[in-house]
Design a protein around this motif. Sequence first.
Motif, PDB file in Angstrom:
ATOM      1  N   ARG A 137       0.831  -1.213   0.000  1.00  0.00           N
ATOM      2  CA  ARG A 137       0.000   0.000   0.000  1.00  0.00           C
ATOM      3  C   ARG A 137       0.860   1.256   0.000  1.00  0.00           C
ATOM      4  O   ARG A 137       1.999   1.248   0.446  1.00  0.00           O
ATOM      5  N   ASN A 165     -17.096   1.456   6.281  1.00  0.00           N
ATOM      6  CA  ASN A 165     -17.755   2.663   5.751  1.00  0.00           C
ATOM      7  C   ASN A 165     -17.943   3.756   6.804  1.00  0.00           C
ATOM      8  O   ASN A 165     -18.899   4.535   6.751  1.00  0.00           O
ATOM      9  N   THR A 204     -16.046   8.985   3.538  1.00  0.00           N
ATOM     10  CA  THR A 204     -16.197   7.586   3.918  1.00  0.00           C
ATOM     11  C   THR A 204     -14.841   6.878   3.885  1.00  0.00           C
ATOM     12  O   THR A 204     -14.049   7.074   2.962  1.00  0.00           O
ATOM     13  N   LYS A 205     -14.611   6.050   4.863  1.00  0.00           N
ATOM     14  CA  LYS A 205     -13.316   5.360   4.996  1.00  0.00           C
ATOM     15  C   LYS A 205     -13.121   4.306   3.916  1.00  0.00           C
ATOM     16  O   LYS A 205     -13.995   3.496   3.638  1.00  0.00           O
ATOM     17  N   HIS A 206     -11.928   4.334   3.319  1.00  0.00           N
ATOM     18  CA  HIS A 206     -11.516   3.286   2.387  1.00  0.00           C
ATOM     19  C   HIS A 206     -11.161   2.039   3.202  1.00  0.00           C
ATOM     20  O   HIS A 206     -10.619   2.139   4.303  1.00  0.00           O
ATOM     21  N   GLU A 207     -11.457   0.856   2.677  1.00  0.00           N
ATOM     22  CA  GLU A 207     -11.234  -0.377   3.446  1.00  0.00           C
ATOM     23  C   GLU A 207      -9.766  -0.616   3.797  1.00  0.00           C
ATOM     24  O   GLU A 207      -9.455  -1.351   4.747  1.00  0.00           O
ATOM     25  N   HIS A 208      -8.828  -0.002   3.054  1.00  0.00           N
ATOM     26  CA  HIS A 208      -7.410  -0.231   3.312  1.00  0.00           C
ATOM     27  C   HIS A 208      -6.752   0.844   4.182  1.00  0.00           C
ATOM     28  O   HIS A 208      -5.546   0.808   4.387  1.00  0.00           O
ATOM     29  N   TRP A 265      -7.507   8.580   4.569  1.00  0.00           N
ATOM     30  CA  TRP A 265      -8.798   7.971   4.899  1.00  0.00           C
ATOM     31  C   TRP A 265      -9.586   7.592   3.647  1.00  0.00           C
ATOM     32  O   TRP A 265     -10.176   6.503   3.571  1.00  0.00           O
ATOM     33  N   THR A 266      -9.606   8.479   2.656  1.00  0.00           N
ATOM     34  CA  THR A 266     -10.430   8.256   1.462  1.00  0.00           C
ATOM     35  C   THR A 266      -9.724   7.426   0.389  1.00  0.00           C
ATOM     36  O   THR A 266     -10.380   6.792  -0.434  1.00  0.00           O
ATOM     37  N   ASN A 267      -8.379   7.411   0.383  1.00  0.00           N
ATOM     38  CA  ASN A 267      -7.645   6.698  -0.652  1.00  0.00           C
ATOM     39  C   ASN A 267      -7.081   5.353  -0.203  1.00  0.00           C
ATOM     40  O   ASN A 267      -6.476   4.626  -0.994  1.00  0.00           O
ATOM     41  N   GLY A 268      -7.259   5.026   1.073  1.00  0.00           N
ATOM     42  CA  GLY A 268      -6.771   3.739   1.553  1.00  0.00           C
ATOM     43  C   GLY A 268      -5.278   3.698   1.762  1.00  0.00           C
ATOM     44  O   GLY A 268      -4.647   2.648   1.599  1.00  0.00           O
TER      45      GLY A 268
END
Length: 430
Positions: free
Chosen positions: A193, A260, A272-276, A227-230
């Motif tokens: 990542r 989310n 919204t939070k990215h899962e990563h 937060w948004t891009n993981g």
Amino acid sequence: MYKVVEYRDVITSKDADTQKRYSMIEKLSRDFTIENKIALEMDRLLVEQLQLEHDLPASSATKSIAEKKTAKKSAKDVDEIFQELFDALKKHQGHPINEEAVRELVQTELDDIRLGFQNLNDEVKKVLSSQQQIIRYELPAAVTTSFRRPTIPTFQQIVDDVVLGNNVMLVGGAGTGKTYLAEHLISKIALGRQHITINCSQWTSPTEIIGGQTMDGYVEGKLIEAWTNGYVLILDELPKIDPNTAGLFNDALAKTKIHNAVIFNARKESFTKHEHFACIATGNIYPDKESVIYGANNKQDLSLLDRFAGSVYFIEKNPTIEREILQNDLVWSISDRMRTAIEELKYEAQVSLRFMQNARDSYNLEMQRLKTKAKGGVEASDGKTFKSTLDSYISTFTEIQQSNIKGKIRYTDLFSNYEYREFDKDKNAY
């Protein structure tokens, strides 16, 4: 009861990991006076290792193990294997033998003579033992990349924490490689990542965290971006941030395990939070109190520290990682000897991985100039050298301290006339 005591003199010359295992056995057994199940098992494994590496006589604790090993079928050479196969085929004379029958016979013989690690010669064992283990983490709803696992005892736990959505804090002295571990080994190598880093200090502003208006217009904060891009958010030297500013992380770090989850920027816009998304903080101390040695660190609010509960790791210097990064045992051995001297003399200073990398780069430049000096240009001794890098570092100490350090590292023997230039860079200077 504890047989490793018999090899105390051998252990003092071994690497840091072996000495640490010995120390652990000593602590668990309360100086070898208490029968502790874990300590006994560690004792058995360490004694076996020492016997393999040094061809030492088996102690009474491991004789039974050795006898069991020798009782096993010994390794066969190629001629013996084929002879047994031919003998097996002869038994079937007069009967039709198809390809499947031959395959079954061969497999049966191979299963019977399967080799173990103990059957290999010492050279092959040495090569295999030096190879890093290739591992792959597979956890619910998350899979990491395949990578070479570094020799850090808690590495798997740290990666598991990040994948499971836990906020991680790495605590260790200056120069122990915390940032390298967070940004490179974990974020890039293990997780594959991207990361984004906030260099924390008393001057870190809310704008850098959640965004804000600047002379060039509105700028989005790094927390929002991660937060948004993981991305993996690295909070480098977190204890140095002002506790009031640090409170801006509380909402996000309380939601890293929530699918989310939503946080807000300075303009009250929702994201919204990215899962990563993940967070790794580093620091010289665990910031639950003020520090005398690291004066720029601040005591942080317990609500912030609770976000890292159960995922705090204390990182120590790691010679194996340092040597892998440097690829220069000459520079590493001298740097490590100086680090040990400073620790023994109890001077308030660190020989960091960053210094070692600077020294290595200076050494490489110096050696390159020596190779091309016939073509003209800058003389090696006039430019940046390994010696000048070391001298610059030592100059920050008092005259008495400088003399003590130089004596400990045999400065005159190695540096007075650039003697180290004649040494093999892939060997320890001592």
